[in-house]
Every structure is written in C-alpha cells, then in structure tokens.
Design a protein around this motif. Structure first.
Motif, mmCIF file in Angstrom:
data_model
loop_
_atom_site.group_PDB
_atom_site.id
_atom_site.type_symbol
_atom_site.label_atom_id
_atom_site.label_comp_id
_atom_site.label_asym_id
_atom_site.label_seq_id
_atom_site.Cartn_x
_atom_site.Cartn_y
_atom_site.Cartn_z
ATOM 1 N N ASN C 310 18.981 36.724 39.582
ATOM 2 C CA ASN C 310 20.059 35.616 39.823
ATOM 3 C C ASN C 310 20.991 36.744 40.288
ATOM 4 N N VAL C 311 21.486 38.256 40.038
ATOM 5 C CA VAL C 311 23.016 38.318 40.927
ATOM 6 C C VAL C 311 21.299 40.161 40.459
ATOM 7 N N PRO C 312 20.962 40.437 42.455
ATOM 8 C CA PRO C 312 20.622 41.576 42.436
ATOM 9 C C PRO C 312 21.337 42.804 41.970
ATOM 10 N N GLY C 313 21.130 43.243 41.808
ATOM 11 C CA GLY C 313 21.785 44.904 41.749
ATOM 12 C C GLY C 313 21.968 44.745 40.095
ATOM 13 N N ALA C 314 21.806 44.321 38.971
ATOM 14 C CA ALA C 314 22.428 44.178 37.739
ATOM 15 C C ALA C 314 21.201 45.480 36.950
ATOM 16 N N GLN C 315 22.728 45.812 36.609
ATOM 17 C CA GLN C 315 21.487 46.544 36.108
ATOM 18 C C GLN C 315 21.929 46.542 34.064
ATOM 19 N N PHE C 316 21.085 47.172 33.101
ATOM 20 C CA PHE C 316 21.009 46.790 31.802
ATOM 21 C C PHE C 316 21.418 48.355 31.302
ATOM 22 N N ASP C 317 21.683 48.786 29.888
ATOM 23 C CA ASP C 317 21.594 49.578 29.633
ATOM 24 C C ASP C 317 22.169 49.373 27.671
ATOM 25 N N VAL C 318 21.151 50.552 26.952
ATOM 26 C CA VAL C 318 21.565 49.929 25.447
ATOM 27 C C VAL C 318 22.157 51.129 25.101
ATOM 28 N N THR C 319 22.464 50.327 23.575
ATOM 29 C CA THR C 319 22.870 51.856 23.221
ATOM 30 C C THR C 319 22.862 51.063 21.076
ATOM 31 N N ASN C 320 23.277 51.842 20.226
ATOM 32 C CA ASN C 320 22.814 51.503 19.055
ATOM 33 C C ASN C 320 23.809 52.243 17.921
ATOM 34 N N THR C 321 23.937 53.406 18.470
ATOM 35 C CA THR C 321 24.447 54.329 17.767
ATOM 36 C C THR C 321 26.318 54.149 18.043
ATOM 37 N N ILE C 322 26.566 53.540 17.316
ATOM 38 C CA ILE C 322 28.112 53.079 16.977
ATOM 39 C C ILE C 322 28.962 53.984 15.804
ATOM 40 N N ASN C 323 29.845 54.926 15.648
ATOM 41 C CA ASN C 323 30.387 54.691 14.951
ATOM 42 C C ASN C 323 30.802 54.774 13.947
ATOM 43 N N GLY C 324 31.044 54.258 12.832
ATOM 44 C CA GLY C 324 31.201 53.354 11.571
ATOM 45 C C GLY C 324 33.323 54.363 11.670
ATOM 46 N N PRO C 325 34.198 53.548 11.021
ATOM 47 C CA PRO C 325 35.428 54.668 10.240
ATOM 48 C C PRO C 325 34.405 55.897 9.839
ATOM 49 N N ASP C 326 33.602 56.123 9.372
ATOM 50 C CA ASP C 326 33.799 57.484 8.195
ATOM 51 C C ASP C 326 32.802 58.268 10.153
ATOM 52 N N GLY C 327 33.240 57.690 10.962
ATOM 53 C CA GLY C 327 32.696 58.935 12.227
ATOM 54 C C GLY C 327 31.184 59.142 11.799
ATOM 55 N N LYS C 328 30.333 57.834 11.295
ATOM 56 C CA LYS C 328 28.831 58.436 11.800
ATOM 57 C C LYS C 328 27.689 57.040 11.777
ATOM 58 N N PRO C 329 27.896 56.659 12.064
ATOM 59 C CA PRO C 329 26.649 55.534 12.424
ATOM 60 C C PRO C 329 25.722 54.852 11.601
ATOM 61 N N GLY C 330 25.707 53.453 11.800
ATOM 62 C CA GLY C 330 24.856 52.745 10.564
ATOM 63 C C GLY C 330 24.501 51.340 10.905
ATOM 64 N N LEU C 331 23.759 51.020 10.542
ATOM 65 C CA LEU C 331 23.419 50.240 11.041
ATOM 66 C C LEU C 331 22.592 49.287 10.282
ATOM 67 N N TRP C 332 22.692 47.616 9.505
ATOM 68 C CA TRP C 332 21.497 47.031 8.586
ATOM 69 C C TRP C 332 20.192 46.669 9.122
ATOM 70 N N SER C 333 19.579 46.817 7.879
ATOM 71 C CA SER C 333 17.897 47.292 8.898
ATOM 72 C C SER C 333 17.511 45.687 7.555
ATOM 73 N N LEU C 334 16.331 45.619 9.020
ATOM 74 C CA LEU C 334 15.116 44.579 7.973
ATOM 75 C C LEU C 334 14.760 45.285 6.493
ATOM 76 N N PRO C 335 13.705 44.370 5.488
ATOM 77 C CA PRO C 335 13.427 45.097 4.576
ATOM 78 C C PRO C 335 12.021 46.013 5.224
ATOM 79 N N GLY C 336 11.446 45.601 6.638
ATOM 80 C CA GLY C 336 10.724 46.621 6.694
ATOM 81 C C GLY C 336 9.175 45.591 6.928
ATOM 82 N N TYR C 337 9.446 43.984 6.960
ATOM 83 C CA TYR C 337 7.827 43.928 6.554
ATOM 84 C C TYR C 337 8.168 42.385 8.023
ATOM 85 N N GLY C 338 7.464 41.286 8.495
ATOM 86 C CA GLY C 338 7.133 40.479 8.888
ATOM 87 C C GLY C 338 6.773 39.580 7.702
ATOM 88 N N SER C 339 5.002 39.506 8.521
ATOM 89 C CA SER C 339 4.757 37.961 7.152
ATOM 90 C C SER C 339 3.686 38.755 5.997
#
Lengths: 317, 290, 508
Positions: C310-339
């Motif tokens: 739809n938009v020629p030239g569109a380009q994406f990037d990713v990050t998950n390392t956003i620092n919290g109030p304590d200056g360190k990254p954190g990310l919620w996690s799933l229990p590590g299993y599917g079925s």
C-alpha cells in the motif's frame, strides 16, 4: 365455525370408560402419526433432562451425576445474591421489550407491504434481497457496522463532520448501544421473518378482496379487515413463542457488541453466564442460571397463552 | 387489484414501492460490499472501508478456499444431510402436526404442552451427547440429522396452519371415505403448500448451517460438513486463535473471509426461488375450489 | 454413573425398537469408529509400534496429509490415530469428551486459560500425575523447571507442555518515518511519547488523519500490558513487602493508564481503540495511517510485507528494550507453554501404559523429531542454508502437509534448528525475543490457585478492565478508579488476595 363439529362430537360422547376407549380406537391413526415425533421428543429432549439436576449439585465431570455432592439451592443462591443480578435482569428485560416493541411489527408490516405489490418481478427481487442478511453471521454484521460507524474514518462520521454536525461516538457511548442492537437485529432478521407471514397471506381467498372492493373499501381497510385477521393467529403464535424466549437473546450478537463502556446496559444473562460459568468450567452454576431463565420463560408463555385463549385464540398448547 | 386505480390506491402504491425500494437498498448495499470484497485485492480491502465495485477483480480468495481439497467433499456431505434431513424432518413434523389438530384426541393438550416445554427447558449438551452416544450414532451422519429431527418451533407453526384450514374439508374427506392418512396426504398437505415450503426452507437452512452437532458427534474429519470447514477457514482468517500463545499459523486475508461467506450462502440461497411461487397471493385457494 | 448408564441404555434400546417400528425405520445406529476408545492394551512384542490415540487442535483449514505423520511414526515407533478438532470449538469438544468419559489416551488442553475446565477433574484424580516419572527420560528430565512450575496444579505436574517463547511483545514502528524526522530508537516511555507526537504532527500518513499508536480492544495482547511493564508494573501479581499484590494496585498500572489517557486526549491513539478488532488495528498499520504498533513483535514480517504493497518505501523496525522508571528494561512474560498434554486415566489404564507413552513423547524432543514436527520433511517442506531452515515458499502446500503438526509438537525452542530469515528486521525481532528472556517478568501467581478466583475471577477481571478503559477515556478519575478497586475487593477480590497469599506463603 370450525369448532362446532368437534364440539358436537365431544358432547355426543358421554364421558365414560367405554366412550374413551371408542374415541382412542377411532383416533388410532392420529396417534400413530404422532408417535414418531413423540418418541423423538422423549428420547432426545426428555431423556437428557436429568442433566438439569446438576443445578442442585456441585457437579464434577467424570464423577458423574450420581457421585457429585448435593448442595440444594446453593447455585441459585449464588445467582440471586450476585451484586450484578438485578442489573443483568433489568438489561435482559429491556432488550426483550425493545425487541417486542420495535422488531416484532417489522416483518409483519414488511410482509403486508410485499403482498400489496402487484408486479411479480419487483416483489420477488425485493423478497429475495431482504432475506439474505439472515445468512450473514453476527460477526460480519457487527464488523460492517463498526467499519461504518467508527470515529477513525467511518463513513457515517465523515459525513456528519462534512455537513457540520460534529461526530457521534456510536460505538463507545452507551446511549447508542441498545438502538444499535435493535437496528442490527431488524436488519438481519426482519426479511427472514416475513416468510411465515407471507405463507399465511398466501392462503387468503382473493375473492374476499374482490368483495371488499365492491363495497368500496380502500387499500388500508382491505389490509385491516382481510389481510390482518387472516394472519392474526400466526402472529399470536409467533408472539407467544417469542415471549417465551424473553431471557434468551442471541448470545453471539450481544457478546460482540458488549464492551467496557456499555457493559452497564448490555450485560445480560447469556453474557453473564458465559464469563461466570462456561469459561470457568462451572457446569452446575451454568445449568442453574439456565434453569432460572427457562423458568421465567415458561411462566410468561403460560401467562400469554392463557390470555390468548381467553380472547378466543388457539394459543400454542 | 391491478384493475381499479383510485387516487388513494395509486398513492398507496407509490409510497409502498418507494418504501420497499429504500428497504431493499439499505439491505442490499452491505451485502454488495461483502460479495464485492471477495473479488477485491487485499490491498484495496485494507484501504477502503466500503467496496461496491472493486478496482481490480481477482479470484485469489476463491482460489484459496477452493484449493482446500476437502471443500468439495464437505459440500457433498452438507448437501446430503440437508436433503435427507429435511425429508426426515418434514415427514415426522407434518405427521405429528396433523395428528395434533384433532380436537377430541385424548392427551392432545398434554402433548402440546410437552412440546412447548422443550423449547424452554433443555437438559444441556452433555446429557444429549450421552444419549447420542448410547444410541451408537457417534461419528455417523445420522448424528447430524436425528438428534435435531423435529423442531418444536416448526411443529407449532405447522400445526397452527393446519388448524386454520377451511372447515368442512376434513368432514367432506371423511364422507368421501378417506382415512386419516388419506386426508392428510391427499387433501391437507396439497392445500398447505405455503407452509410446507416455509417449514422445508427452515429445516433446509437449519441443516445446511448446522455445525455444532458435527463438532460434537463427528470425530472423523472426512465426514465434516461444509460449515465446519468454512468456519475453520474463517476463524483462521480472523486470526482469532492468534491471541493465544499458539499464533504460529499465518492467517489468510480478509477477502478470504468474504469468499467463504459467499460460498457458504449461495447454494442454500438457490433453494428460495423454487419455493417462492408458493408464497404468491391466492396460490392455494384455486386448488381448494377446484 | 453406573445405573444412569443402565437407564440410558434401557431407554435407548426401547426407543430404538420403537424407532425401527416407526416410519423412521432404517435410521438405526451405525457402529462408532471414533478415535476414542481404550486400546491401550500392552503390545505382545515390545518392538511392535505402540498404538496411540490423540485429540489435537487443528489451526489450519483442513486436516493434513499423513506423510509427516508416517515419518513421525517411524522415528518414534508408534502408530498414531489423531482426532483433529477445529480450533474454534476445541474447548467445547474437550469438555464434552471429558464429561462423557470419551477422551482418547492423549488429550491436548488448548491453553493456560482452559486449565479452569479440567481443574476439578484433575483434583478428583482423573488424570495421571506425570511429575514423578519425568526424571527417567532423556529429554523430559531436562524440561524447564520454571515452566513446569507454571503448569502445576496443587503443586503437582500432570502434563507435558508445548514450549513457547516467554516474552514476544515489543514495539513495531515506522523506521522510514522516524528517519525522516530524525527520531532515534525509543529507549524510554518518554521517547515513545515523543515519537507518537512527532508522527502525528508531521502527518506523514497524510490527510491530517495520521494516528500515532494503533491499539485494540485487548488489555493483554494489545498495547496495555507491554506498556505497563515499561512503567514497572508487575505481571498480573507483584510482590510488595513479601506479599502478593494485584498489578492494578501498583503505581506502574496507574502510570500506564495516565500515559494512555494523555495519548487519548491528545489524539495520538485511534479513538475507538476499546472496540477495535485486531484486523482493524492491523489495517491502520497496513494502510500507513498509524506509525506505531505494540504487540507480538514477530508480526513485523507480515506487517512489512503487507504495508509495502500500500505504501511503497514503508520500513519497519522493532524494539522491546524500553527502560522502566528504575532505568532497567522489563517485559511481561507468558508462562512459557502453549498447549498442555494430558493423560486421562479412563483410557490410559496402567502405569506401564503411561510409561510407554512417555517414552514416545520423550522422543518428541529429539532434534530430528522436533524439526520434523515444526518444519516438516527436509527437501520437501524446507531446505537448509547456513545450517538454518528455509521453509518452502508454497505456503498452501505447507499448510496442507506440514504446519498442522505444529499443534502436536512439544518442542518449539529446545533442539530446534533456527529459521533463516531474509528480512533483517525479522531476524532482529527473533533475537530480541530471545534476549527478553533475561528481563522477562514472570507471574508469581501462575502456579497458585484461589478458590474464589476460579469461581468469580473472570467477572471480577471485567470490573478492572472496565475501570481501566473508563479511566483512559476520562469517564472516571483517580478517585473513581479507587472506587473500582474497592468494588473489586468487596465482590471477592479481597478473598482472592488472601487466598493467593496463603498459597504463596506455603510455597516459600
């Protein structure tokens, strides 16, 4: 009068044992006709009804009904003491009343309007078009509504803005939830609902209209004095059946419409029991809520059937 | 009705036609959108909220659905259960409905009540499953038909139509020496074609759309009816399963969803025009008099 | 159950006779040929393949061909009868089979949410406890202890789990927009806000309708939960002063709500986000109307491919390392299993039978079996490049022959050959997912149970969910949200807190 012959027959037959026997023998073929259907109801509807008793238990699957502990009215108590109970009750009734008042007349009027169309081609086309939405699932109906009404580029709001009316938050303002529900119901079901009425109209003798016109009756009077009386009993039967489903709304439909901003007005028994019972594997509670709903439905059916019979209608039983 | 055209009558017609036209339009546009989206490209569908005529016609979505080899087999299954199911249901329902019209039939009121009662109370999914299982119907096509053979709703409507038939028909049939069965098949049913058509349509649509019985009672994927398969494609297409941890399957496009709707609906829609003639006004009265 | 069965049998026999006599004659019963049944009888010779019946979740339109299954049977010396169940109705079918005692020998439980459906049956001893046996098997003995802990019911292990990455959330954003406006990769929530604001102001989407963040009607898999971990919110339950506290009573949760409220009032997020579906949300990205998406990071592949159309030239990037109030990254996690894979006692009769089954499933973690179930057959469904897997480009073929078997795989991260990605950003997304394991925030209450939560948990959760949206949309203020919490506590929440804490104290 159609009741006369039957009534005579009953009057003639004295209420004795032998008369009863003679009647049964005379009607033996009628019983034979009823039999297959009756067996169906007994086997597939009444036999499974023992499942209802788990609403008086703390049912554990696998242990089965006989070994699950009995808890009396605990499940019902839980329902009636739930702080949300009255809110849900009110919402369920409100949607029901909206349905009766706004939806019920639409297919009847539509059927009569279609019946007044003289051109067979036009009639067939319109008839076919209006009954198609019944085949679209609620998911589709709701998502088409979303696309049209959303503030993020929906056609309706774009138009409102263009004509200077400002925008209306149809989807998140709870004031619009119920009207939206009813409009979607009408859009999807009204055309389909005309079919039974059209069938009833089809059996009217055209000679009646002819005679009415001779008497100088206009179109409205013909509708009022011929068409409407002819379909009245079907209208009443359908109305009673609809009243019986007072507590049952299309779960899927409401579930798709409900959100955090309108839960106060859209949360009904079906959505309640889904989150509180089904999702959590609580068979007994789910069954108890169903039991309660059925009970209310039955009471209303019996009441409306009694009323219908008082007014000389056949009713549903 | 066409003959006399008073001013009032003409005015009535104008309003009636305009109103019906409006209704048809309101209903038609969204349907058009669904049908046309199935022929549109994925990009166009993402870009435009409402498609009435796609810029480029493409059959990609249909190719995707129809390349699922099981579709044709499932179509056969669905057609089969719809035809056999409707026949079984109509047979049972019309017999029972007629049987219950006789007013001096002992137990009639009780049976009528018992029928209405089943519309309100049900034992639930699992006890019904056990009955079906004990009857040995699991994994059989009959499991898709017999447990739903009679609809209380349809039965009540049919009975009410039979009771509305002109009086004297039964009496004269009896005088002509018809048995109860003869009266039903030779006189009552031919006079009730409108309701027969209606209820047949209801049953046919029910059997065509039913999928829950198949999910519960059919273990062998070879025997899946069309709806199970199509729902599966649609669910995958909407990426509903993707919110769980199991999002490893890339959902197909939205256009596929629309194509599925078209494929699932068109066959059953084709039935309607054949039934329509029974809804024409006065279609039956001629036969009464004749 | 015994006499009920007899009653049913008696009545059904009676009715079958009547049915036969009636007009419905000929509609009689056919023999069942289901995959259920109890064919667990030990095989005469130990070399004969073990017969296994299994119920599995089907995620693709149709049931797969059996080529991969044949290969699997060869490698594991077993003979599988798989009963595929459509994903949309899996739980329903599972419940019906459970309640009627017709589960096969191996039954997959759909996901963590479905545990509620079997808890009472497990507690009443209807399934085998597998925990004590795991140590006897080469691969099963090496299963991840944390994940196993998350699958526990009343402190015991009843299932084998299907591996899943812990934390896949992240930010997907328009790299070309960021470059044009000179915005660097966001490192803090403030950076994120600035990015959204600049995106909107610059109106790169055109028409004055550019949206910063595209969100949807989901507080978990949408933006909210990932954002909340960047504000230092715990994952469902946090530990404060040695006690469990629900996430919405923490400061981080309130800060997240305030952040989103600001986005909403400044028009940096789609206005109807509380009712926007995932498909509509993604459309906002695909059509170039919105610049930022927070959710499953590996979705970037599809997003890149579709947006470019739809938009020629569109380009994406990713990050998950956003620092919290304590200056360190954190990310919620799933229990590590599917079925979860369960073994019902009704069809797996003896301990010996269970051990034989476990021996077969132990092999599911052997590298060649793991690859077979994840990718299919080498040379047919994938090729290798630089020791990595390149899947065949014919997606439809894979869907018909290989992909469905992922639903019966146990291994997803262990002993798996990594995939080869032609798209660098996809490679980055996967690297970030792996890296996130180090700063993943686990849910300390995952292995715990609360009677009240089982009974009322979902309804109570809705109270909080509604309150959260109402706060973000400005319908209620902080005081109002405190009332919502109070309502939650009064209706059973207080009990949940104390029940979890009692269990938590026991576990320590």
């Amino acid at each position: 009068m159609k009741t006369v012959t039957a009534a005579n027959r009953i009057a003639q037959a004295p209420r004795t044992r032998s008369a009863w026997k003679r009647r049964v023998v005379r009607n033996r073929y009628m019983y034979l006709m009823i039999l297959p259907g009756l067996i169906y109801f007994l086997v597939f509807k009444y036999l499974p009804m023992w499942g209802l008793i788990i609403s008086f238990q703390d049912y554990v699957p696998f242990q089965g009904i006989l070994h699950s502990p009995w808890v009396g009215f605990k499940q019902f108590n839980r329902l009636f003491t739930d702080p949300d109970f009255w809110g849900i009750f009110r919402n369920t009734l409100s949607l029901f009343l909206l349905n009766i008042v706004f939806y019920t007349p639409v297919p009847i009027v539509l059927a009569i309007m279609l019946n007044e169309v003289a051109h067979p081609f036009f009639k067939r086309i319109v008839q076919t078009i209006v009954y198609i939405p019944h085949f679209l699932s609620w998911v589709i109906v709701v998502s088409i509504s979303f696309v049209m009404l959303t503030l993020d580029g929906g056609i309706v709001n774009e138009m409102l803005r263009y004509f200077g009316f400002g925008e209306i938050n149809f989807l998140l303002d709870s004031a619009y939830s119920r009207p939206l529900y009813i409009l979607q119901t009408i859009w999807r079901e009204a055309g389909w609902g005309t079919i039974v009425y059209l069938a009833a109209i089809a059996s009217i003798d055209p000679g009646l209209y002819e005679a009415a016109r001779m008497d100088g009756a206009g179109r409205f009077r013909q509708i009022w004095h011929i068409t409407f009386p002819a379909i009245r009993s079907v209208v009443i039967v359908l109305l009673i059946l609809r009243i019986g489903s007072v507590m049952d709304h299309s779960f899927e439909h409401v579930f798709l419409l409900i959100n955090s901003m309108n839960r106060q007005v859209m949360d009904i028994f079906d959505t309640y029991v889904f989150t509180a019972g089904v999702q959590q594997g609580q068979y007994s509670y789910t069954t108890a809520v169903g039991f309660f709903k059925s009970f209310i439905g039955l009471a209303l059916v019996m009441l409306s059937n009694w009323l219908a019979r008082r007014f000389g209608e056949e009713g549903v039983y | 009705m066409v003959k006399d055209k008073t001013a009032g009558s003409r005015l009535f017609d104008i309003f009636n036609y305009l109103l019906l036209l409006l209704v048809a339009l309101v209903v038609f546009l969204p349907i058009m959108h669904v049908v046309m989206s199935s022929f549109a490209t994925v990009e166009e569908m993402a870009r435009k909220p409402f498609i009435l005529i796609p810029e480029t016609f493409t059959l990609v979505a249909y190719r995707y659905v129809l390349s699922t080899g099981a579709v044709f087999k499932a179509l056969g299954v669905s057609a089969g259960i719809t035809i056999v199911g409707t026949a079984v249901s109509m047979f049972t329902t019309s017999l029972m409905a007629y049987g219950l019209t006789r007013r001096d039939l002992d137990g009639r009121k009780v049976i009528n009540f018992l029928i209405v009662f089943t519309m309100l109370f049900s034992g639930g999914l699992i006890p019904t499953f056990l009955v079906v299982k004990e009857l040995g119907l699991i994994n059989s096509y009959w499991a898709l038909i017999i447990p739903n053979a009679v609809s209380a709703f349809n039965l009540v409507i049919m009975r009410s139509f039979f009771m509305n038939l002109p009086d004297g028909i039964e009496e004269s049939a009896r005088i002509d020496g018809c048995s109860d069965f003869g009266t039903l098949f030779r006189i009552v049913l031919p006079l009730s074609m409108a309701v027969i058509a209606t209820i047949s349509l209801f049953y046919a649509v029910y059997f065509w759309n039913s999928y829950q019985s198949a999910i519960l009672y059919i273990n062998d994927a070879e025997k899946w009816p069309l709806q199970v398969l199509l729902r599966q494609i649609v669910l995958v297409a909407s990426g509903i399963s993707a919110d769980t941890a199991n999002d490893f399957v890339q959902p197909p496009e939205q256009t596929v969803k629309m194509a599925v709707i078209v494929i699932a609906t068109v066959p059953i829609l084709l039935v309607y025009p054949f039934l329509q003639k029974y809804f024409a006004k006065g279609a039956l009265v001629g036969s009464v008099k004749g | 159950m015994v006499s009920t069965n007899r009653l049913v049998k008696w009545t059904s026999t009676a009715s079958a006779i009547v049915l036969a006599a009636s007009a419905l004659a000929g509609c009689g019963s056919k023999e069942t040929g289901g995959a259920s049944g109890s064919g667990t009888s030990p095989n005469p010779s130990d070399n004969a393949p073990l017969k296994i019946t299994m119920m599995a979740d089907l995620h693709t339109p149709e049931v797969p061909s059996d080529e991969v299954l044949k290969a699997l049977e060869e490698k594991t010396n077993a003979k599988f009868t798989v009963q595929w169940v459509p994903d949309g109705n899996y739980d329903e079918k599972f419940q019906a089979a459970l309640a009627t005692g017709s589960l096969p020998q191996v039954a997959w439980l759909k996901n963590a949410a479905s545990v509620a459906l079997v808890r009472s049956a497990i507690e009443s001893g209807q399934f085998w406890e597998v925990g004590p046996y795991l140590k006897d098997y080469k691969n099963l003995s090496k299963l991840n202890g944390n994940t196993l802990n998350n699958t526990k019911i009343n402190g015991k292990i009843y299932s084998l789990y299907q591996e899943r990455d812990l934390a896949r959330s992240g930010v997907i954003y328009r790299k070309d927009w960021a470059d044009k406006l000179g915005i660097a990769e966001p490192k803090t929530t403030d950076d994120l806000y600035t990015m959204l604001k600049k995106f909107k102001e610059a109106d790169l989407g055109g028409g004055g309708n550019t949206i910063g963040l595209a969100d949807r009607n989901d507080l978990v898999y949408g933006s909210f939960k990932a954002l909340s971990s960047w504000f230092g919110t715990p994952n469902n339950w946090g530990v404060e002063n040695g006690k469990l506290v629900p996430d919405f009573m923490t400061k981080g949760y309130l800060d997240t709500m305030k952040f989103l409220k600001k986005l909403y009032s400044e028009g940096l997020i789609n206005k109807d986000f509380p009712v926007t579906s995932k498909a509509d949300q993604q459309n906002l990205m695909y059509t170039g109307k919105a610049g930022v998406y927070i959710g499953n990071m590996p979705d970037v592949k599809t997003m890149q491919e579709k947006t470019v159309k739809n938009v020629p030239g569109a380009q994406f990037d990713v990050t998950n390392t956003i620092n919290g109030p304590d200056g360190k990254p954190g990310l919620w996690s799933l229990p590590g299993y599917g079925s979860l894979m369960l073994f019902p006692k009704s069809s797996v009769k003896t301990e010996a039978d269970l051990k034989k089954l476990l021996a077969v499933f132990d092999k599911f973690f052997d590298p060649e079996v793991a690859d077979l179930l994840k990718y299919g057959i080498e040379g047919k469904h994938y090729t290798k490049k630089d020791g990595k897997v390149v899947p065949d480009s014919d997606v439809k073929k894979l869907e018909k022959e290989a992909t469905p078997y992922l639903g019966m795989a146990l291994a997803d991260t262990t002993n798996i050959t990594p995939s080869f990605y032609t798209l660098p950003v996809m490679e980055k997304a996967n690297t970030l997912v792996k890296a996130a394991e180090k700063f993943a925030i686990a849910d300390p209450a995952a292995p715990l149970a609360s009677k009240t939560a089982i009974e009322k948990g979902n309804r109570l959760q809705d109270i909080i969910k509604d309150g959260t949206y109402q706060f973000i949309l400005g319908k209620i203020d902080e005081k109002g949200f405190q009332d919502v919490i109070k309502k939650w506590q009064d209706q059973g929440g207080a009990q949940i807190i104390s029940e979890y804490n009692a269990e938590y104290a026991k576990g320590k």
